[in-house]
Write a protein that holds these residues in place. Structure first.
Motif, mmCIF file in Angstrom:
data_model
loop_
_atom_site.group_PDB
_atom_site.id
_atom_site.type_symbol
_atom_site.label_atom_id
_atom_site.label_comp_id
_atom_site.label_asym_id
_atom_site.label_seq_id
_atom_site.Cartn_x
_atom_site.Cartn_y
_atom_site.Cartn_z
ATOM 1 N N ASP A 43 0.796 -1.237 0.000
ATOM 2 C CA ASP A 43 0.000 0.000 0.000
ATOM 3 C C ASP A 43 0.825 1.282 0.000
ATOM 4 O O ASP A 43 0.314 2.338 0.389
ATOM 5 N N GLN A 46 -0.757 4.325 -1.811
ATOM 6 C CA GLN A 46 -1.771 5.053 -1.044
ATOM 7 C C GLN A 46 -1.144 5.887 0.067
ATOM 8 O O GLN A 46 -1.594 7.006 0.354
ATOM 9 N N PRO A 60 -12.752 8.140 1.992
ATOM 10 C CA PRO A 60 -12.769 6.767 1.477
ATOM 11 C C PRO A 60 -13.009 6.646 -0.021
ATOM 12 O O PRO A 60 -12.525 5.705 -0.654
ATOM 13 N N ASP A 61 -13.755 7.584 -0.613
ATOM 14 C CA ASP A 61 -14.029 7.467 -2.047
ATOM 15 C C ASP A 61 -13.063 8.284 -2.904
ATOM 16 O O ASP A 61 -13.274 8.438 -4.104
ATOM 17 N N GLU A 99 -6.287 -1.488 -6.758
ATOM 18 C CA GLU A 99 -7.475 -1.104 -5.986
ATOM 19 C C GLU A 99 -8.307 -0.049 -6.712
ATOM 20 O O GLU A 99 -8.919 0.823 -6.078
ATOM 21 N N PHE A 102 -8.378 3.753 -5.721
ATOM 22 C CA PHE A 102 -8.906 4.330 -4.486
ATOM 23 C C PHE A 102 -7.802 4.374 -3.414
ATOM 24 O O PHE A 102 -6.936 3.501 -3.350
ATOM 25 N N ASN A 103 -7.861 5.409 -2.573
ATOM 26 C CA ASN A 103 -6.893 5.512 -1.490
ATOM 27 C C ASN A 103 -7.394 4.714 -0.286
ATOM 28 O O ASN A 103 -8.194 5.206 0.517
ATOM 29 N N THR A 104 -6.909 3.491 -0.170
ATOM 30 C CA THR A 104 -7.351 2.602 0.910
ATOM 31 C C THR A 104 -6.742 2.971 2.264
ATOM 32 O O THR A 104 -7.068 2.344 3.271
ATOM 33 N N GLN A 286 -18.444 7.319 0.848
ATOM 34 C CA GLN A 286 -17.893 5.975 0.723
ATOM 35 C C GLN A 286 -17.876 5.513 -0.738
ATOM 36 O O GLN A 286 -18.570 6.063 -1.598
ATOM 37 N N LEU A 292 -16.501 -1.076 -5.586
ATOM 38 C CA LEU A 292 -15.638 -1.644 -4.555
ATOM 39 C C LEU A 292 -14.458 -2.377 -5.190
ATOM 40 O O LEU A 292 -14.640 -3.238 -6.056
ATOM 41 N N MET A 295 -9.766 -5.590 -3.107
ATOM 42 C CA MET A 295 -9.306 -5.663 -1.725
ATOM 43 C C MET A 295 -10.477 -5.720 -0.748
ATOM 44 O O MET A 295 -10.386 -6.341 0.315
ATOM 45 N N ALA A 296 -11.578 -5.055 -1.076
ATOM 46 C CA ALA A 296 -12.716 -4.969 -0.165
ATOM 47 C C ALA A 296 -13.660 -6.156 -0.268
ATOM 48 O O ALA A 296 -14.531 -6.329 0.583
#
Length: 441
Positions: A43, A46, A60-61, A99, A102-104, A286, A292, A295-296
């Motif tokens: 990661d 991110q 989250p989004d 991912e 997206f910034n996880t 979100q 999604l 990873m989620a």
């Protein structure tokens, strides 16, 4: 006159150990940063984006920003199967990155990133370096050195011998499991300092219990939990240790109401702080169900993972077994990991199970083992309850337990021959790490 001379020698000896820690931390992190220029697959894309935004934080989004994306396409990433488009100019589409862009890391607070960015800025002022990733990585040397110095300081304050502590600190700064996050952008770089700082506050309170010192300990427990949720493992250890000490005091007929109050207050405050931040993040925009990332969703399970629970119970008590990512010679990496893991795990078990060492460190070792087991199981249960998923617990989640593992082990080393053996193992670890890093430079 004699007392003054002895004091000077003791002060000089401590300064030498601290100097050794600073030199080794700076040397190893510097060599690692110089030779390992690709992004970490854990990661780091991110985390770089979060560092770029600090002291602000992503939602989250949010997609990863252009700065971090260009860092990855130009540096590459240490992950087989992912081929970035190459070092190109112009706007990049984050959706083609891992991912879905997206910034996880949005689940984390800005604490680590803000402090690291300030340190990176200071490095830029005194060196010709101006790349945020490079200076941010080099700031990890300060995190690593600070953590090891705090471990040494709290050990001396608890009456442990300087020799074993110095050897164990050398083992810490050369351990791949601590060196890797300290040489990349990762909040885990703060794990050693977080655990050691909390233990120092605990020791300071034990020396002269007062509500002011208790407030510092409780407040620091909350800060540690806010840096990263997995650091709750060391908060659990502190609470369990105080509970054990409270029971001992009751058996001796001593009044110890303050001990149990501090234990409960520290644990509750840390939990409230951690889950308050989690609740705050949940109020932010979100990722939609359709967007999604893998990873989620890849860890979703239909039933409670009993087998996974059994596999995860003992993971956190062995945080040095896994190097995160193998950098350089794989055999040297594995041998260095084995040395560190065997020394600290066996020392802690010896203190906890066989009663080796001083009483306080025996109690700390028992609290560490129980705390690691409970936290490992708790993370599995929490993941299933909150998201219906099972994520195998990586050993790096136990990095904040490095400080109590060291203190428990140091208490077991009570003879010159044992100290010499420990120093020899630490020297081997340092040499192996140096040779490995020379190979990547």
């Amino acid at each position: 006159m004699l007392a003054r001379d002895v004091g000077k020698r003791l002060g000089r000896a401590n300064a030498l150990v601290i100097g050794m820690i600073v030199v080794l931390s700076g040397l190893f992190v510097g060599m690692h940063v110089h030779g390992y220029t690709t992004l970490s697959p854990v990661d780091e894309l991110q985390h770089i984006d979060y560092l770029d935004r600090a002291p602000g934080h992503p939602e989250p989004d949010d997609r990863v920003g252009q700065y971090a994306l260009h860092q990855q396409v130009c540096r590459g990433i240490d992950a087989p199967g992912f081929a970035p488009p190459g070092c190109v100019r112009g706007r990049l589409d984050p959706k083609i990155f891992q991912e879905s862009g997206f910034n996880t890391a949005a689940i984390y607070t800005p604490l680590y990133y803000t402090v690291t960015k300030v340190a990176a800025g200071a490095i830029s002022l005194v060196t010709p370096l101006d790349d945020l990733v490079t200076t941010g990585r080099l700031a990890g040397a300060a995190w690593l050195a600070l953590g090891a110095i705090l471990v040494f300081a709290v050990g001396r304050r608890r009456g442990l011998d300087r020799g074993p502590l110095a050897a164990l600190c050398a083992l810490l700064v050369s351990a791949p499991a601590l060196l890797y996050p300290s040489s990349t952008i990762a909040p885990d770089a703060s794990a050693l300092a977080a655990g050691a700082g909390l233990l120092l506050a605990l020791t300071w309170w034990e020396e002269r219990p007062s509500w002011r010192r208790a407030a510092l300990l409780v407040g620091l427990a909350a800060v540690v939990a806010l840096v990263k949720l997995t650091y709750l493992c060391v908060v659990a250890v502190i609470a369990l240790y105080l509970l054990i000490r409270w029971v001992r005091d009751l058996r001796r007929g001593e009044r110890a109401h303050g001990t149990i109050v501090v234990a409960v207050a520290g644990a509750v405050t840390a939990l409230v702080a951690a889950f308050a931040w989690t609740a705050y993040v949940a109020t932010l925009p979100q990722i939609t169900e359709a967007e999604l990332p893998t990873m989620a969703t890849q860890f979703k399970v239909a039933d409670f993972p009993w087998a996974g629970l059994a596999d995860s119970i003992f993971v956190l008590v062995q945080p040095f077994t896994n190097p995160w990512v193998v950098v350089g010679n794989a055999q040297l990496t594995a041998l260095t990991c084995t040395i560190g893991s065997l020394v600290l795990t066996s020392g802690t078990v010896a203190a906890a199970v066989f009663g080796v060492g001083q009483e306080r460190e025996r109690d700390l070792a028992r609290a560490t083992l129980v705390g690691a087991l409970v936290t490992g199981a708790g993370l599995v249960v929490m993941a299933y309850v909150t998201s219906g998923s099972y994520v195998p617990i990586p050993s790096r989640y136990g990095a904040a337990l490095a400080a109590p593992l060291v203190l428990s082990t140091a208490a077991c080393v009570r003879s010159r021959s044992a100290t010499a053996i420990l120093a020899g193992l630490a020297a081997v670890s340092v040499v192996l790490t140096f040779v490995r890093l020379v190979g990547i430079s």
